[in-house]
Design a protein around this motif. Sequence first.
Motif, PDB file in Angstrom:
ATOM      1  N   ILE A  54     -58.172  45.307  -8.596  1.00  0.00           N
ATOM      2  CA  ILE A  54     -58.579  44.216  -8.003  1.00  0.00           C
ATOM      3  C   ILE A  54     -57.693  43.037  -8.270  1.00  0.00           C
ATOM      4  O   ILE A  54     -57.389  42.850  -9.400  1.00  0.00           O
ATOM      5  N   SER A  55     -56.888  42.480  -7.208  1.00  0.00           N
ATOM      6  CA  SER A  55     -56.278  41.066  -7.220  1.00  0.00           C
ATOM      7  C   SER A  55     -56.583  40.436  -6.156  1.00  0.00           C
ATOM      8  O   SER A  55     -57.232  40.625  -5.259  1.00  0.00           O
ATOM      9  N   VAL A 111     -63.566  39.413  -9.541  1.00  0.00           N
ATOM     10  CA  VAL A 111     -62.195  38.991  -9.790  1.00  0.00           C
ATOM     11  C   VAL A 111     -62.250  37.472  -9.492  1.00  0.00           C
ATOM     12  O   VAL A 111     -61.769  36.498 -10.126  1.00  0.00           O
ATOM     13  N   VAL A 112     -63.090  37.051  -8.465  1.00  0.00           N
ATOM     14  CA  VAL A 112     -63.260  35.670  -7.989  1.00  0.00           C
ATOM     15  C   VAL A 112     -64.206  35.017  -9.046  1.00  0.00           C
ATOM     16  O   VAL A 112     -64.061  33.910  -9.292  1.00  0.00           O
ATOM     17  N   THR A 113     -65.483  35.678  -9.153  1.00  0.00           N
ATOM     18  CA  THR A 113     -66.410  35.084 -10.037  1.00  0.00           C
ATOM     19  C   THR A 113     -66.005  34.945 -11.411  1.00  0.00           C
ATOM     20  O   THR A 113     -66.437  34.009 -12.077  1.00  0.00           O
ATOM     21  N   ASP A 114     -65.336  35.807 -12.091  1.00  0.00           N
ATOM     22  CA  ASP A 114     -64.626  35.576 -13.367  1.00  0.00           C
ATOM     23  C   ASP A 114     -63.754  34.661 -13.400  1.00  0.00           C
ATOM     24  O   ASP A 114     -63.978  33.673 -14.412  1.00  0.00           O
ATOM     25  N   VAL A 131     -52.557  26.569  -2.799  1.00  0.00           N
ATOM     26  CA  VAL A 131     -52.287  28.136  -1.772  1.00  0.00           C
ATOM     27  C   VAL A 131     -51.361  28.771  -2.631  1.00  0.00           C
ATOM     28  O   VAL A 131     -50.293  28.356  -2.897  1.00  0.00           O
ATOM     29  N   GLY A 132     -51.702  30.225  -2.686  1.00  0.00           N
ATOM     30  CA  GLY A 132     -50.428  31.076  -3.423  1.00  0.00           C
ATOM     31  C   GLY A 132     -50.840  31.299  -4.990  1.00  0.00           C
ATOM     32  O   GLY A 132     -50.379  32.116  -5.375  1.00  0.00           O
ATOM     33  N   THR A 133     -51.893  30.352  -5.315  1.00  0.00           N
ATOM     34  CA  THR A 133     -52.355  30.788  -6.733  1.00  0.00           C
ATOM     35  C   THR A 133     -52.947  32.057  -6.899  1.00  0.00           C
ATOM     36  O   THR A 133     -53.870  32.723  -6.005  1.00  0.00           O
ATOM     37  N   GLU A 134     -52.318  33.040  -7.526  1.00  0.00           N
ATOM     38  CA  GLU A 134     -52.989  34.285  -8.058  1.00  0.00           C
ATOM     39  C   GLU A 134     -54.040  34.277  -9.114  1.00  0.00           C
ATOM     40  O   GLU A 134     -53.788  33.640 -10.227  1.00  0.00           O
ATOM     41  N   LEU A 135     -55.313  34.998  -8.787  1.00  0.00           N
ATOM     42  CA  LEU A 135     -56.236  34.988  -9.820  1.00  0.00           C
ATOM     43  C   LEU A 135     -55.772  35.913 -10.911  1.00  0.00           C
ATOM     44  O   LEU A 135     -55.238  36.853 -10.550  1.00  0.00           O
ATOM     45  N   ILE A 145     -60.309  32.787  -0.726  1.00  0.00           N
ATOM     46  CA  ILE A 145     -59.626  33.567  -1.595  1.00  0.00           C
ATOM     47  C   ILE A 145     -59.490  35.021  -0.843  1.00  0.00           C
ATOM     48  O   ILE A 145     -60.520  35.612  -0.387  1.00  0.00           O
ATOM     49  N   ASP A 146     -58.311  35.536  -0.809  1.00  0.00           N
ATOM     50  CA  ASP A 146     -58.121  36.953  -0.173  1.00  0.00           C
ATOM     51  C   ASP A 146     -58.111  37.897  -1.449  1.00  0.00           C
ATOM     52  O   ASP A 146     -57.491  37.732  -2.280  1.00  0.00           O
ATOM     53  N   ILE A 147     -58.862  38.850  -1.474  1.00  0.00           N
ATOM     54  CA  ILE A 147     -58.966  39.967  -2.391  1.00  0.00           C
ATOM     55  C   ILE A 147     -58.417  41.069  -1.974  1.00  0.00           C
ATOM     56  O   ILE A 147     -58.688  41.791  -0.592  1.00  0.00           O
TER      57      ILE A 147
END
Length: 140
Positions: free
Chosen positions: A103-104, A68-71, A10-14, A118-120
Amino acid sequence: MSTPLTEVEVGTELPPLTVHLTRASLVRYAGASGDFNPIHYSDRFAAAIGLPGVVAHGMLTMASAIRVVTDWLGDPSRVIEYGVRFTKPVVVPDDEKGATLEISAKVAAVNEDGTARIDITAVAADEKVLGQARALVRLT
């Protein structure tokens, strides 16, 4: 991707993603989707109904944001579900620059079943354009 998905916390930033949308992007998306609503190409029409200008298709904005998630996952089939609320339109000026979508995303929950939420966040012109943008993904 440097951290194995099984070690995500939890908290990991993509890694963030920047997407540039131009009027040409809107034309291509309209052709692919069949959505030829004039708010996506006519400044005159957009102004007549109270929009600040031509706006990107909502589904194009949504599709851009999940990248951002699929990458990060490396495999789009790991996305189990995805949903957003559209909060602001992405205005796309008629120039070479167009609109920039920043996008983050961050891991909001890691579940015992090997999934994660994942929250975008998607921002254009310094405003959040999507609300409650969340994806449920399979980590294992």
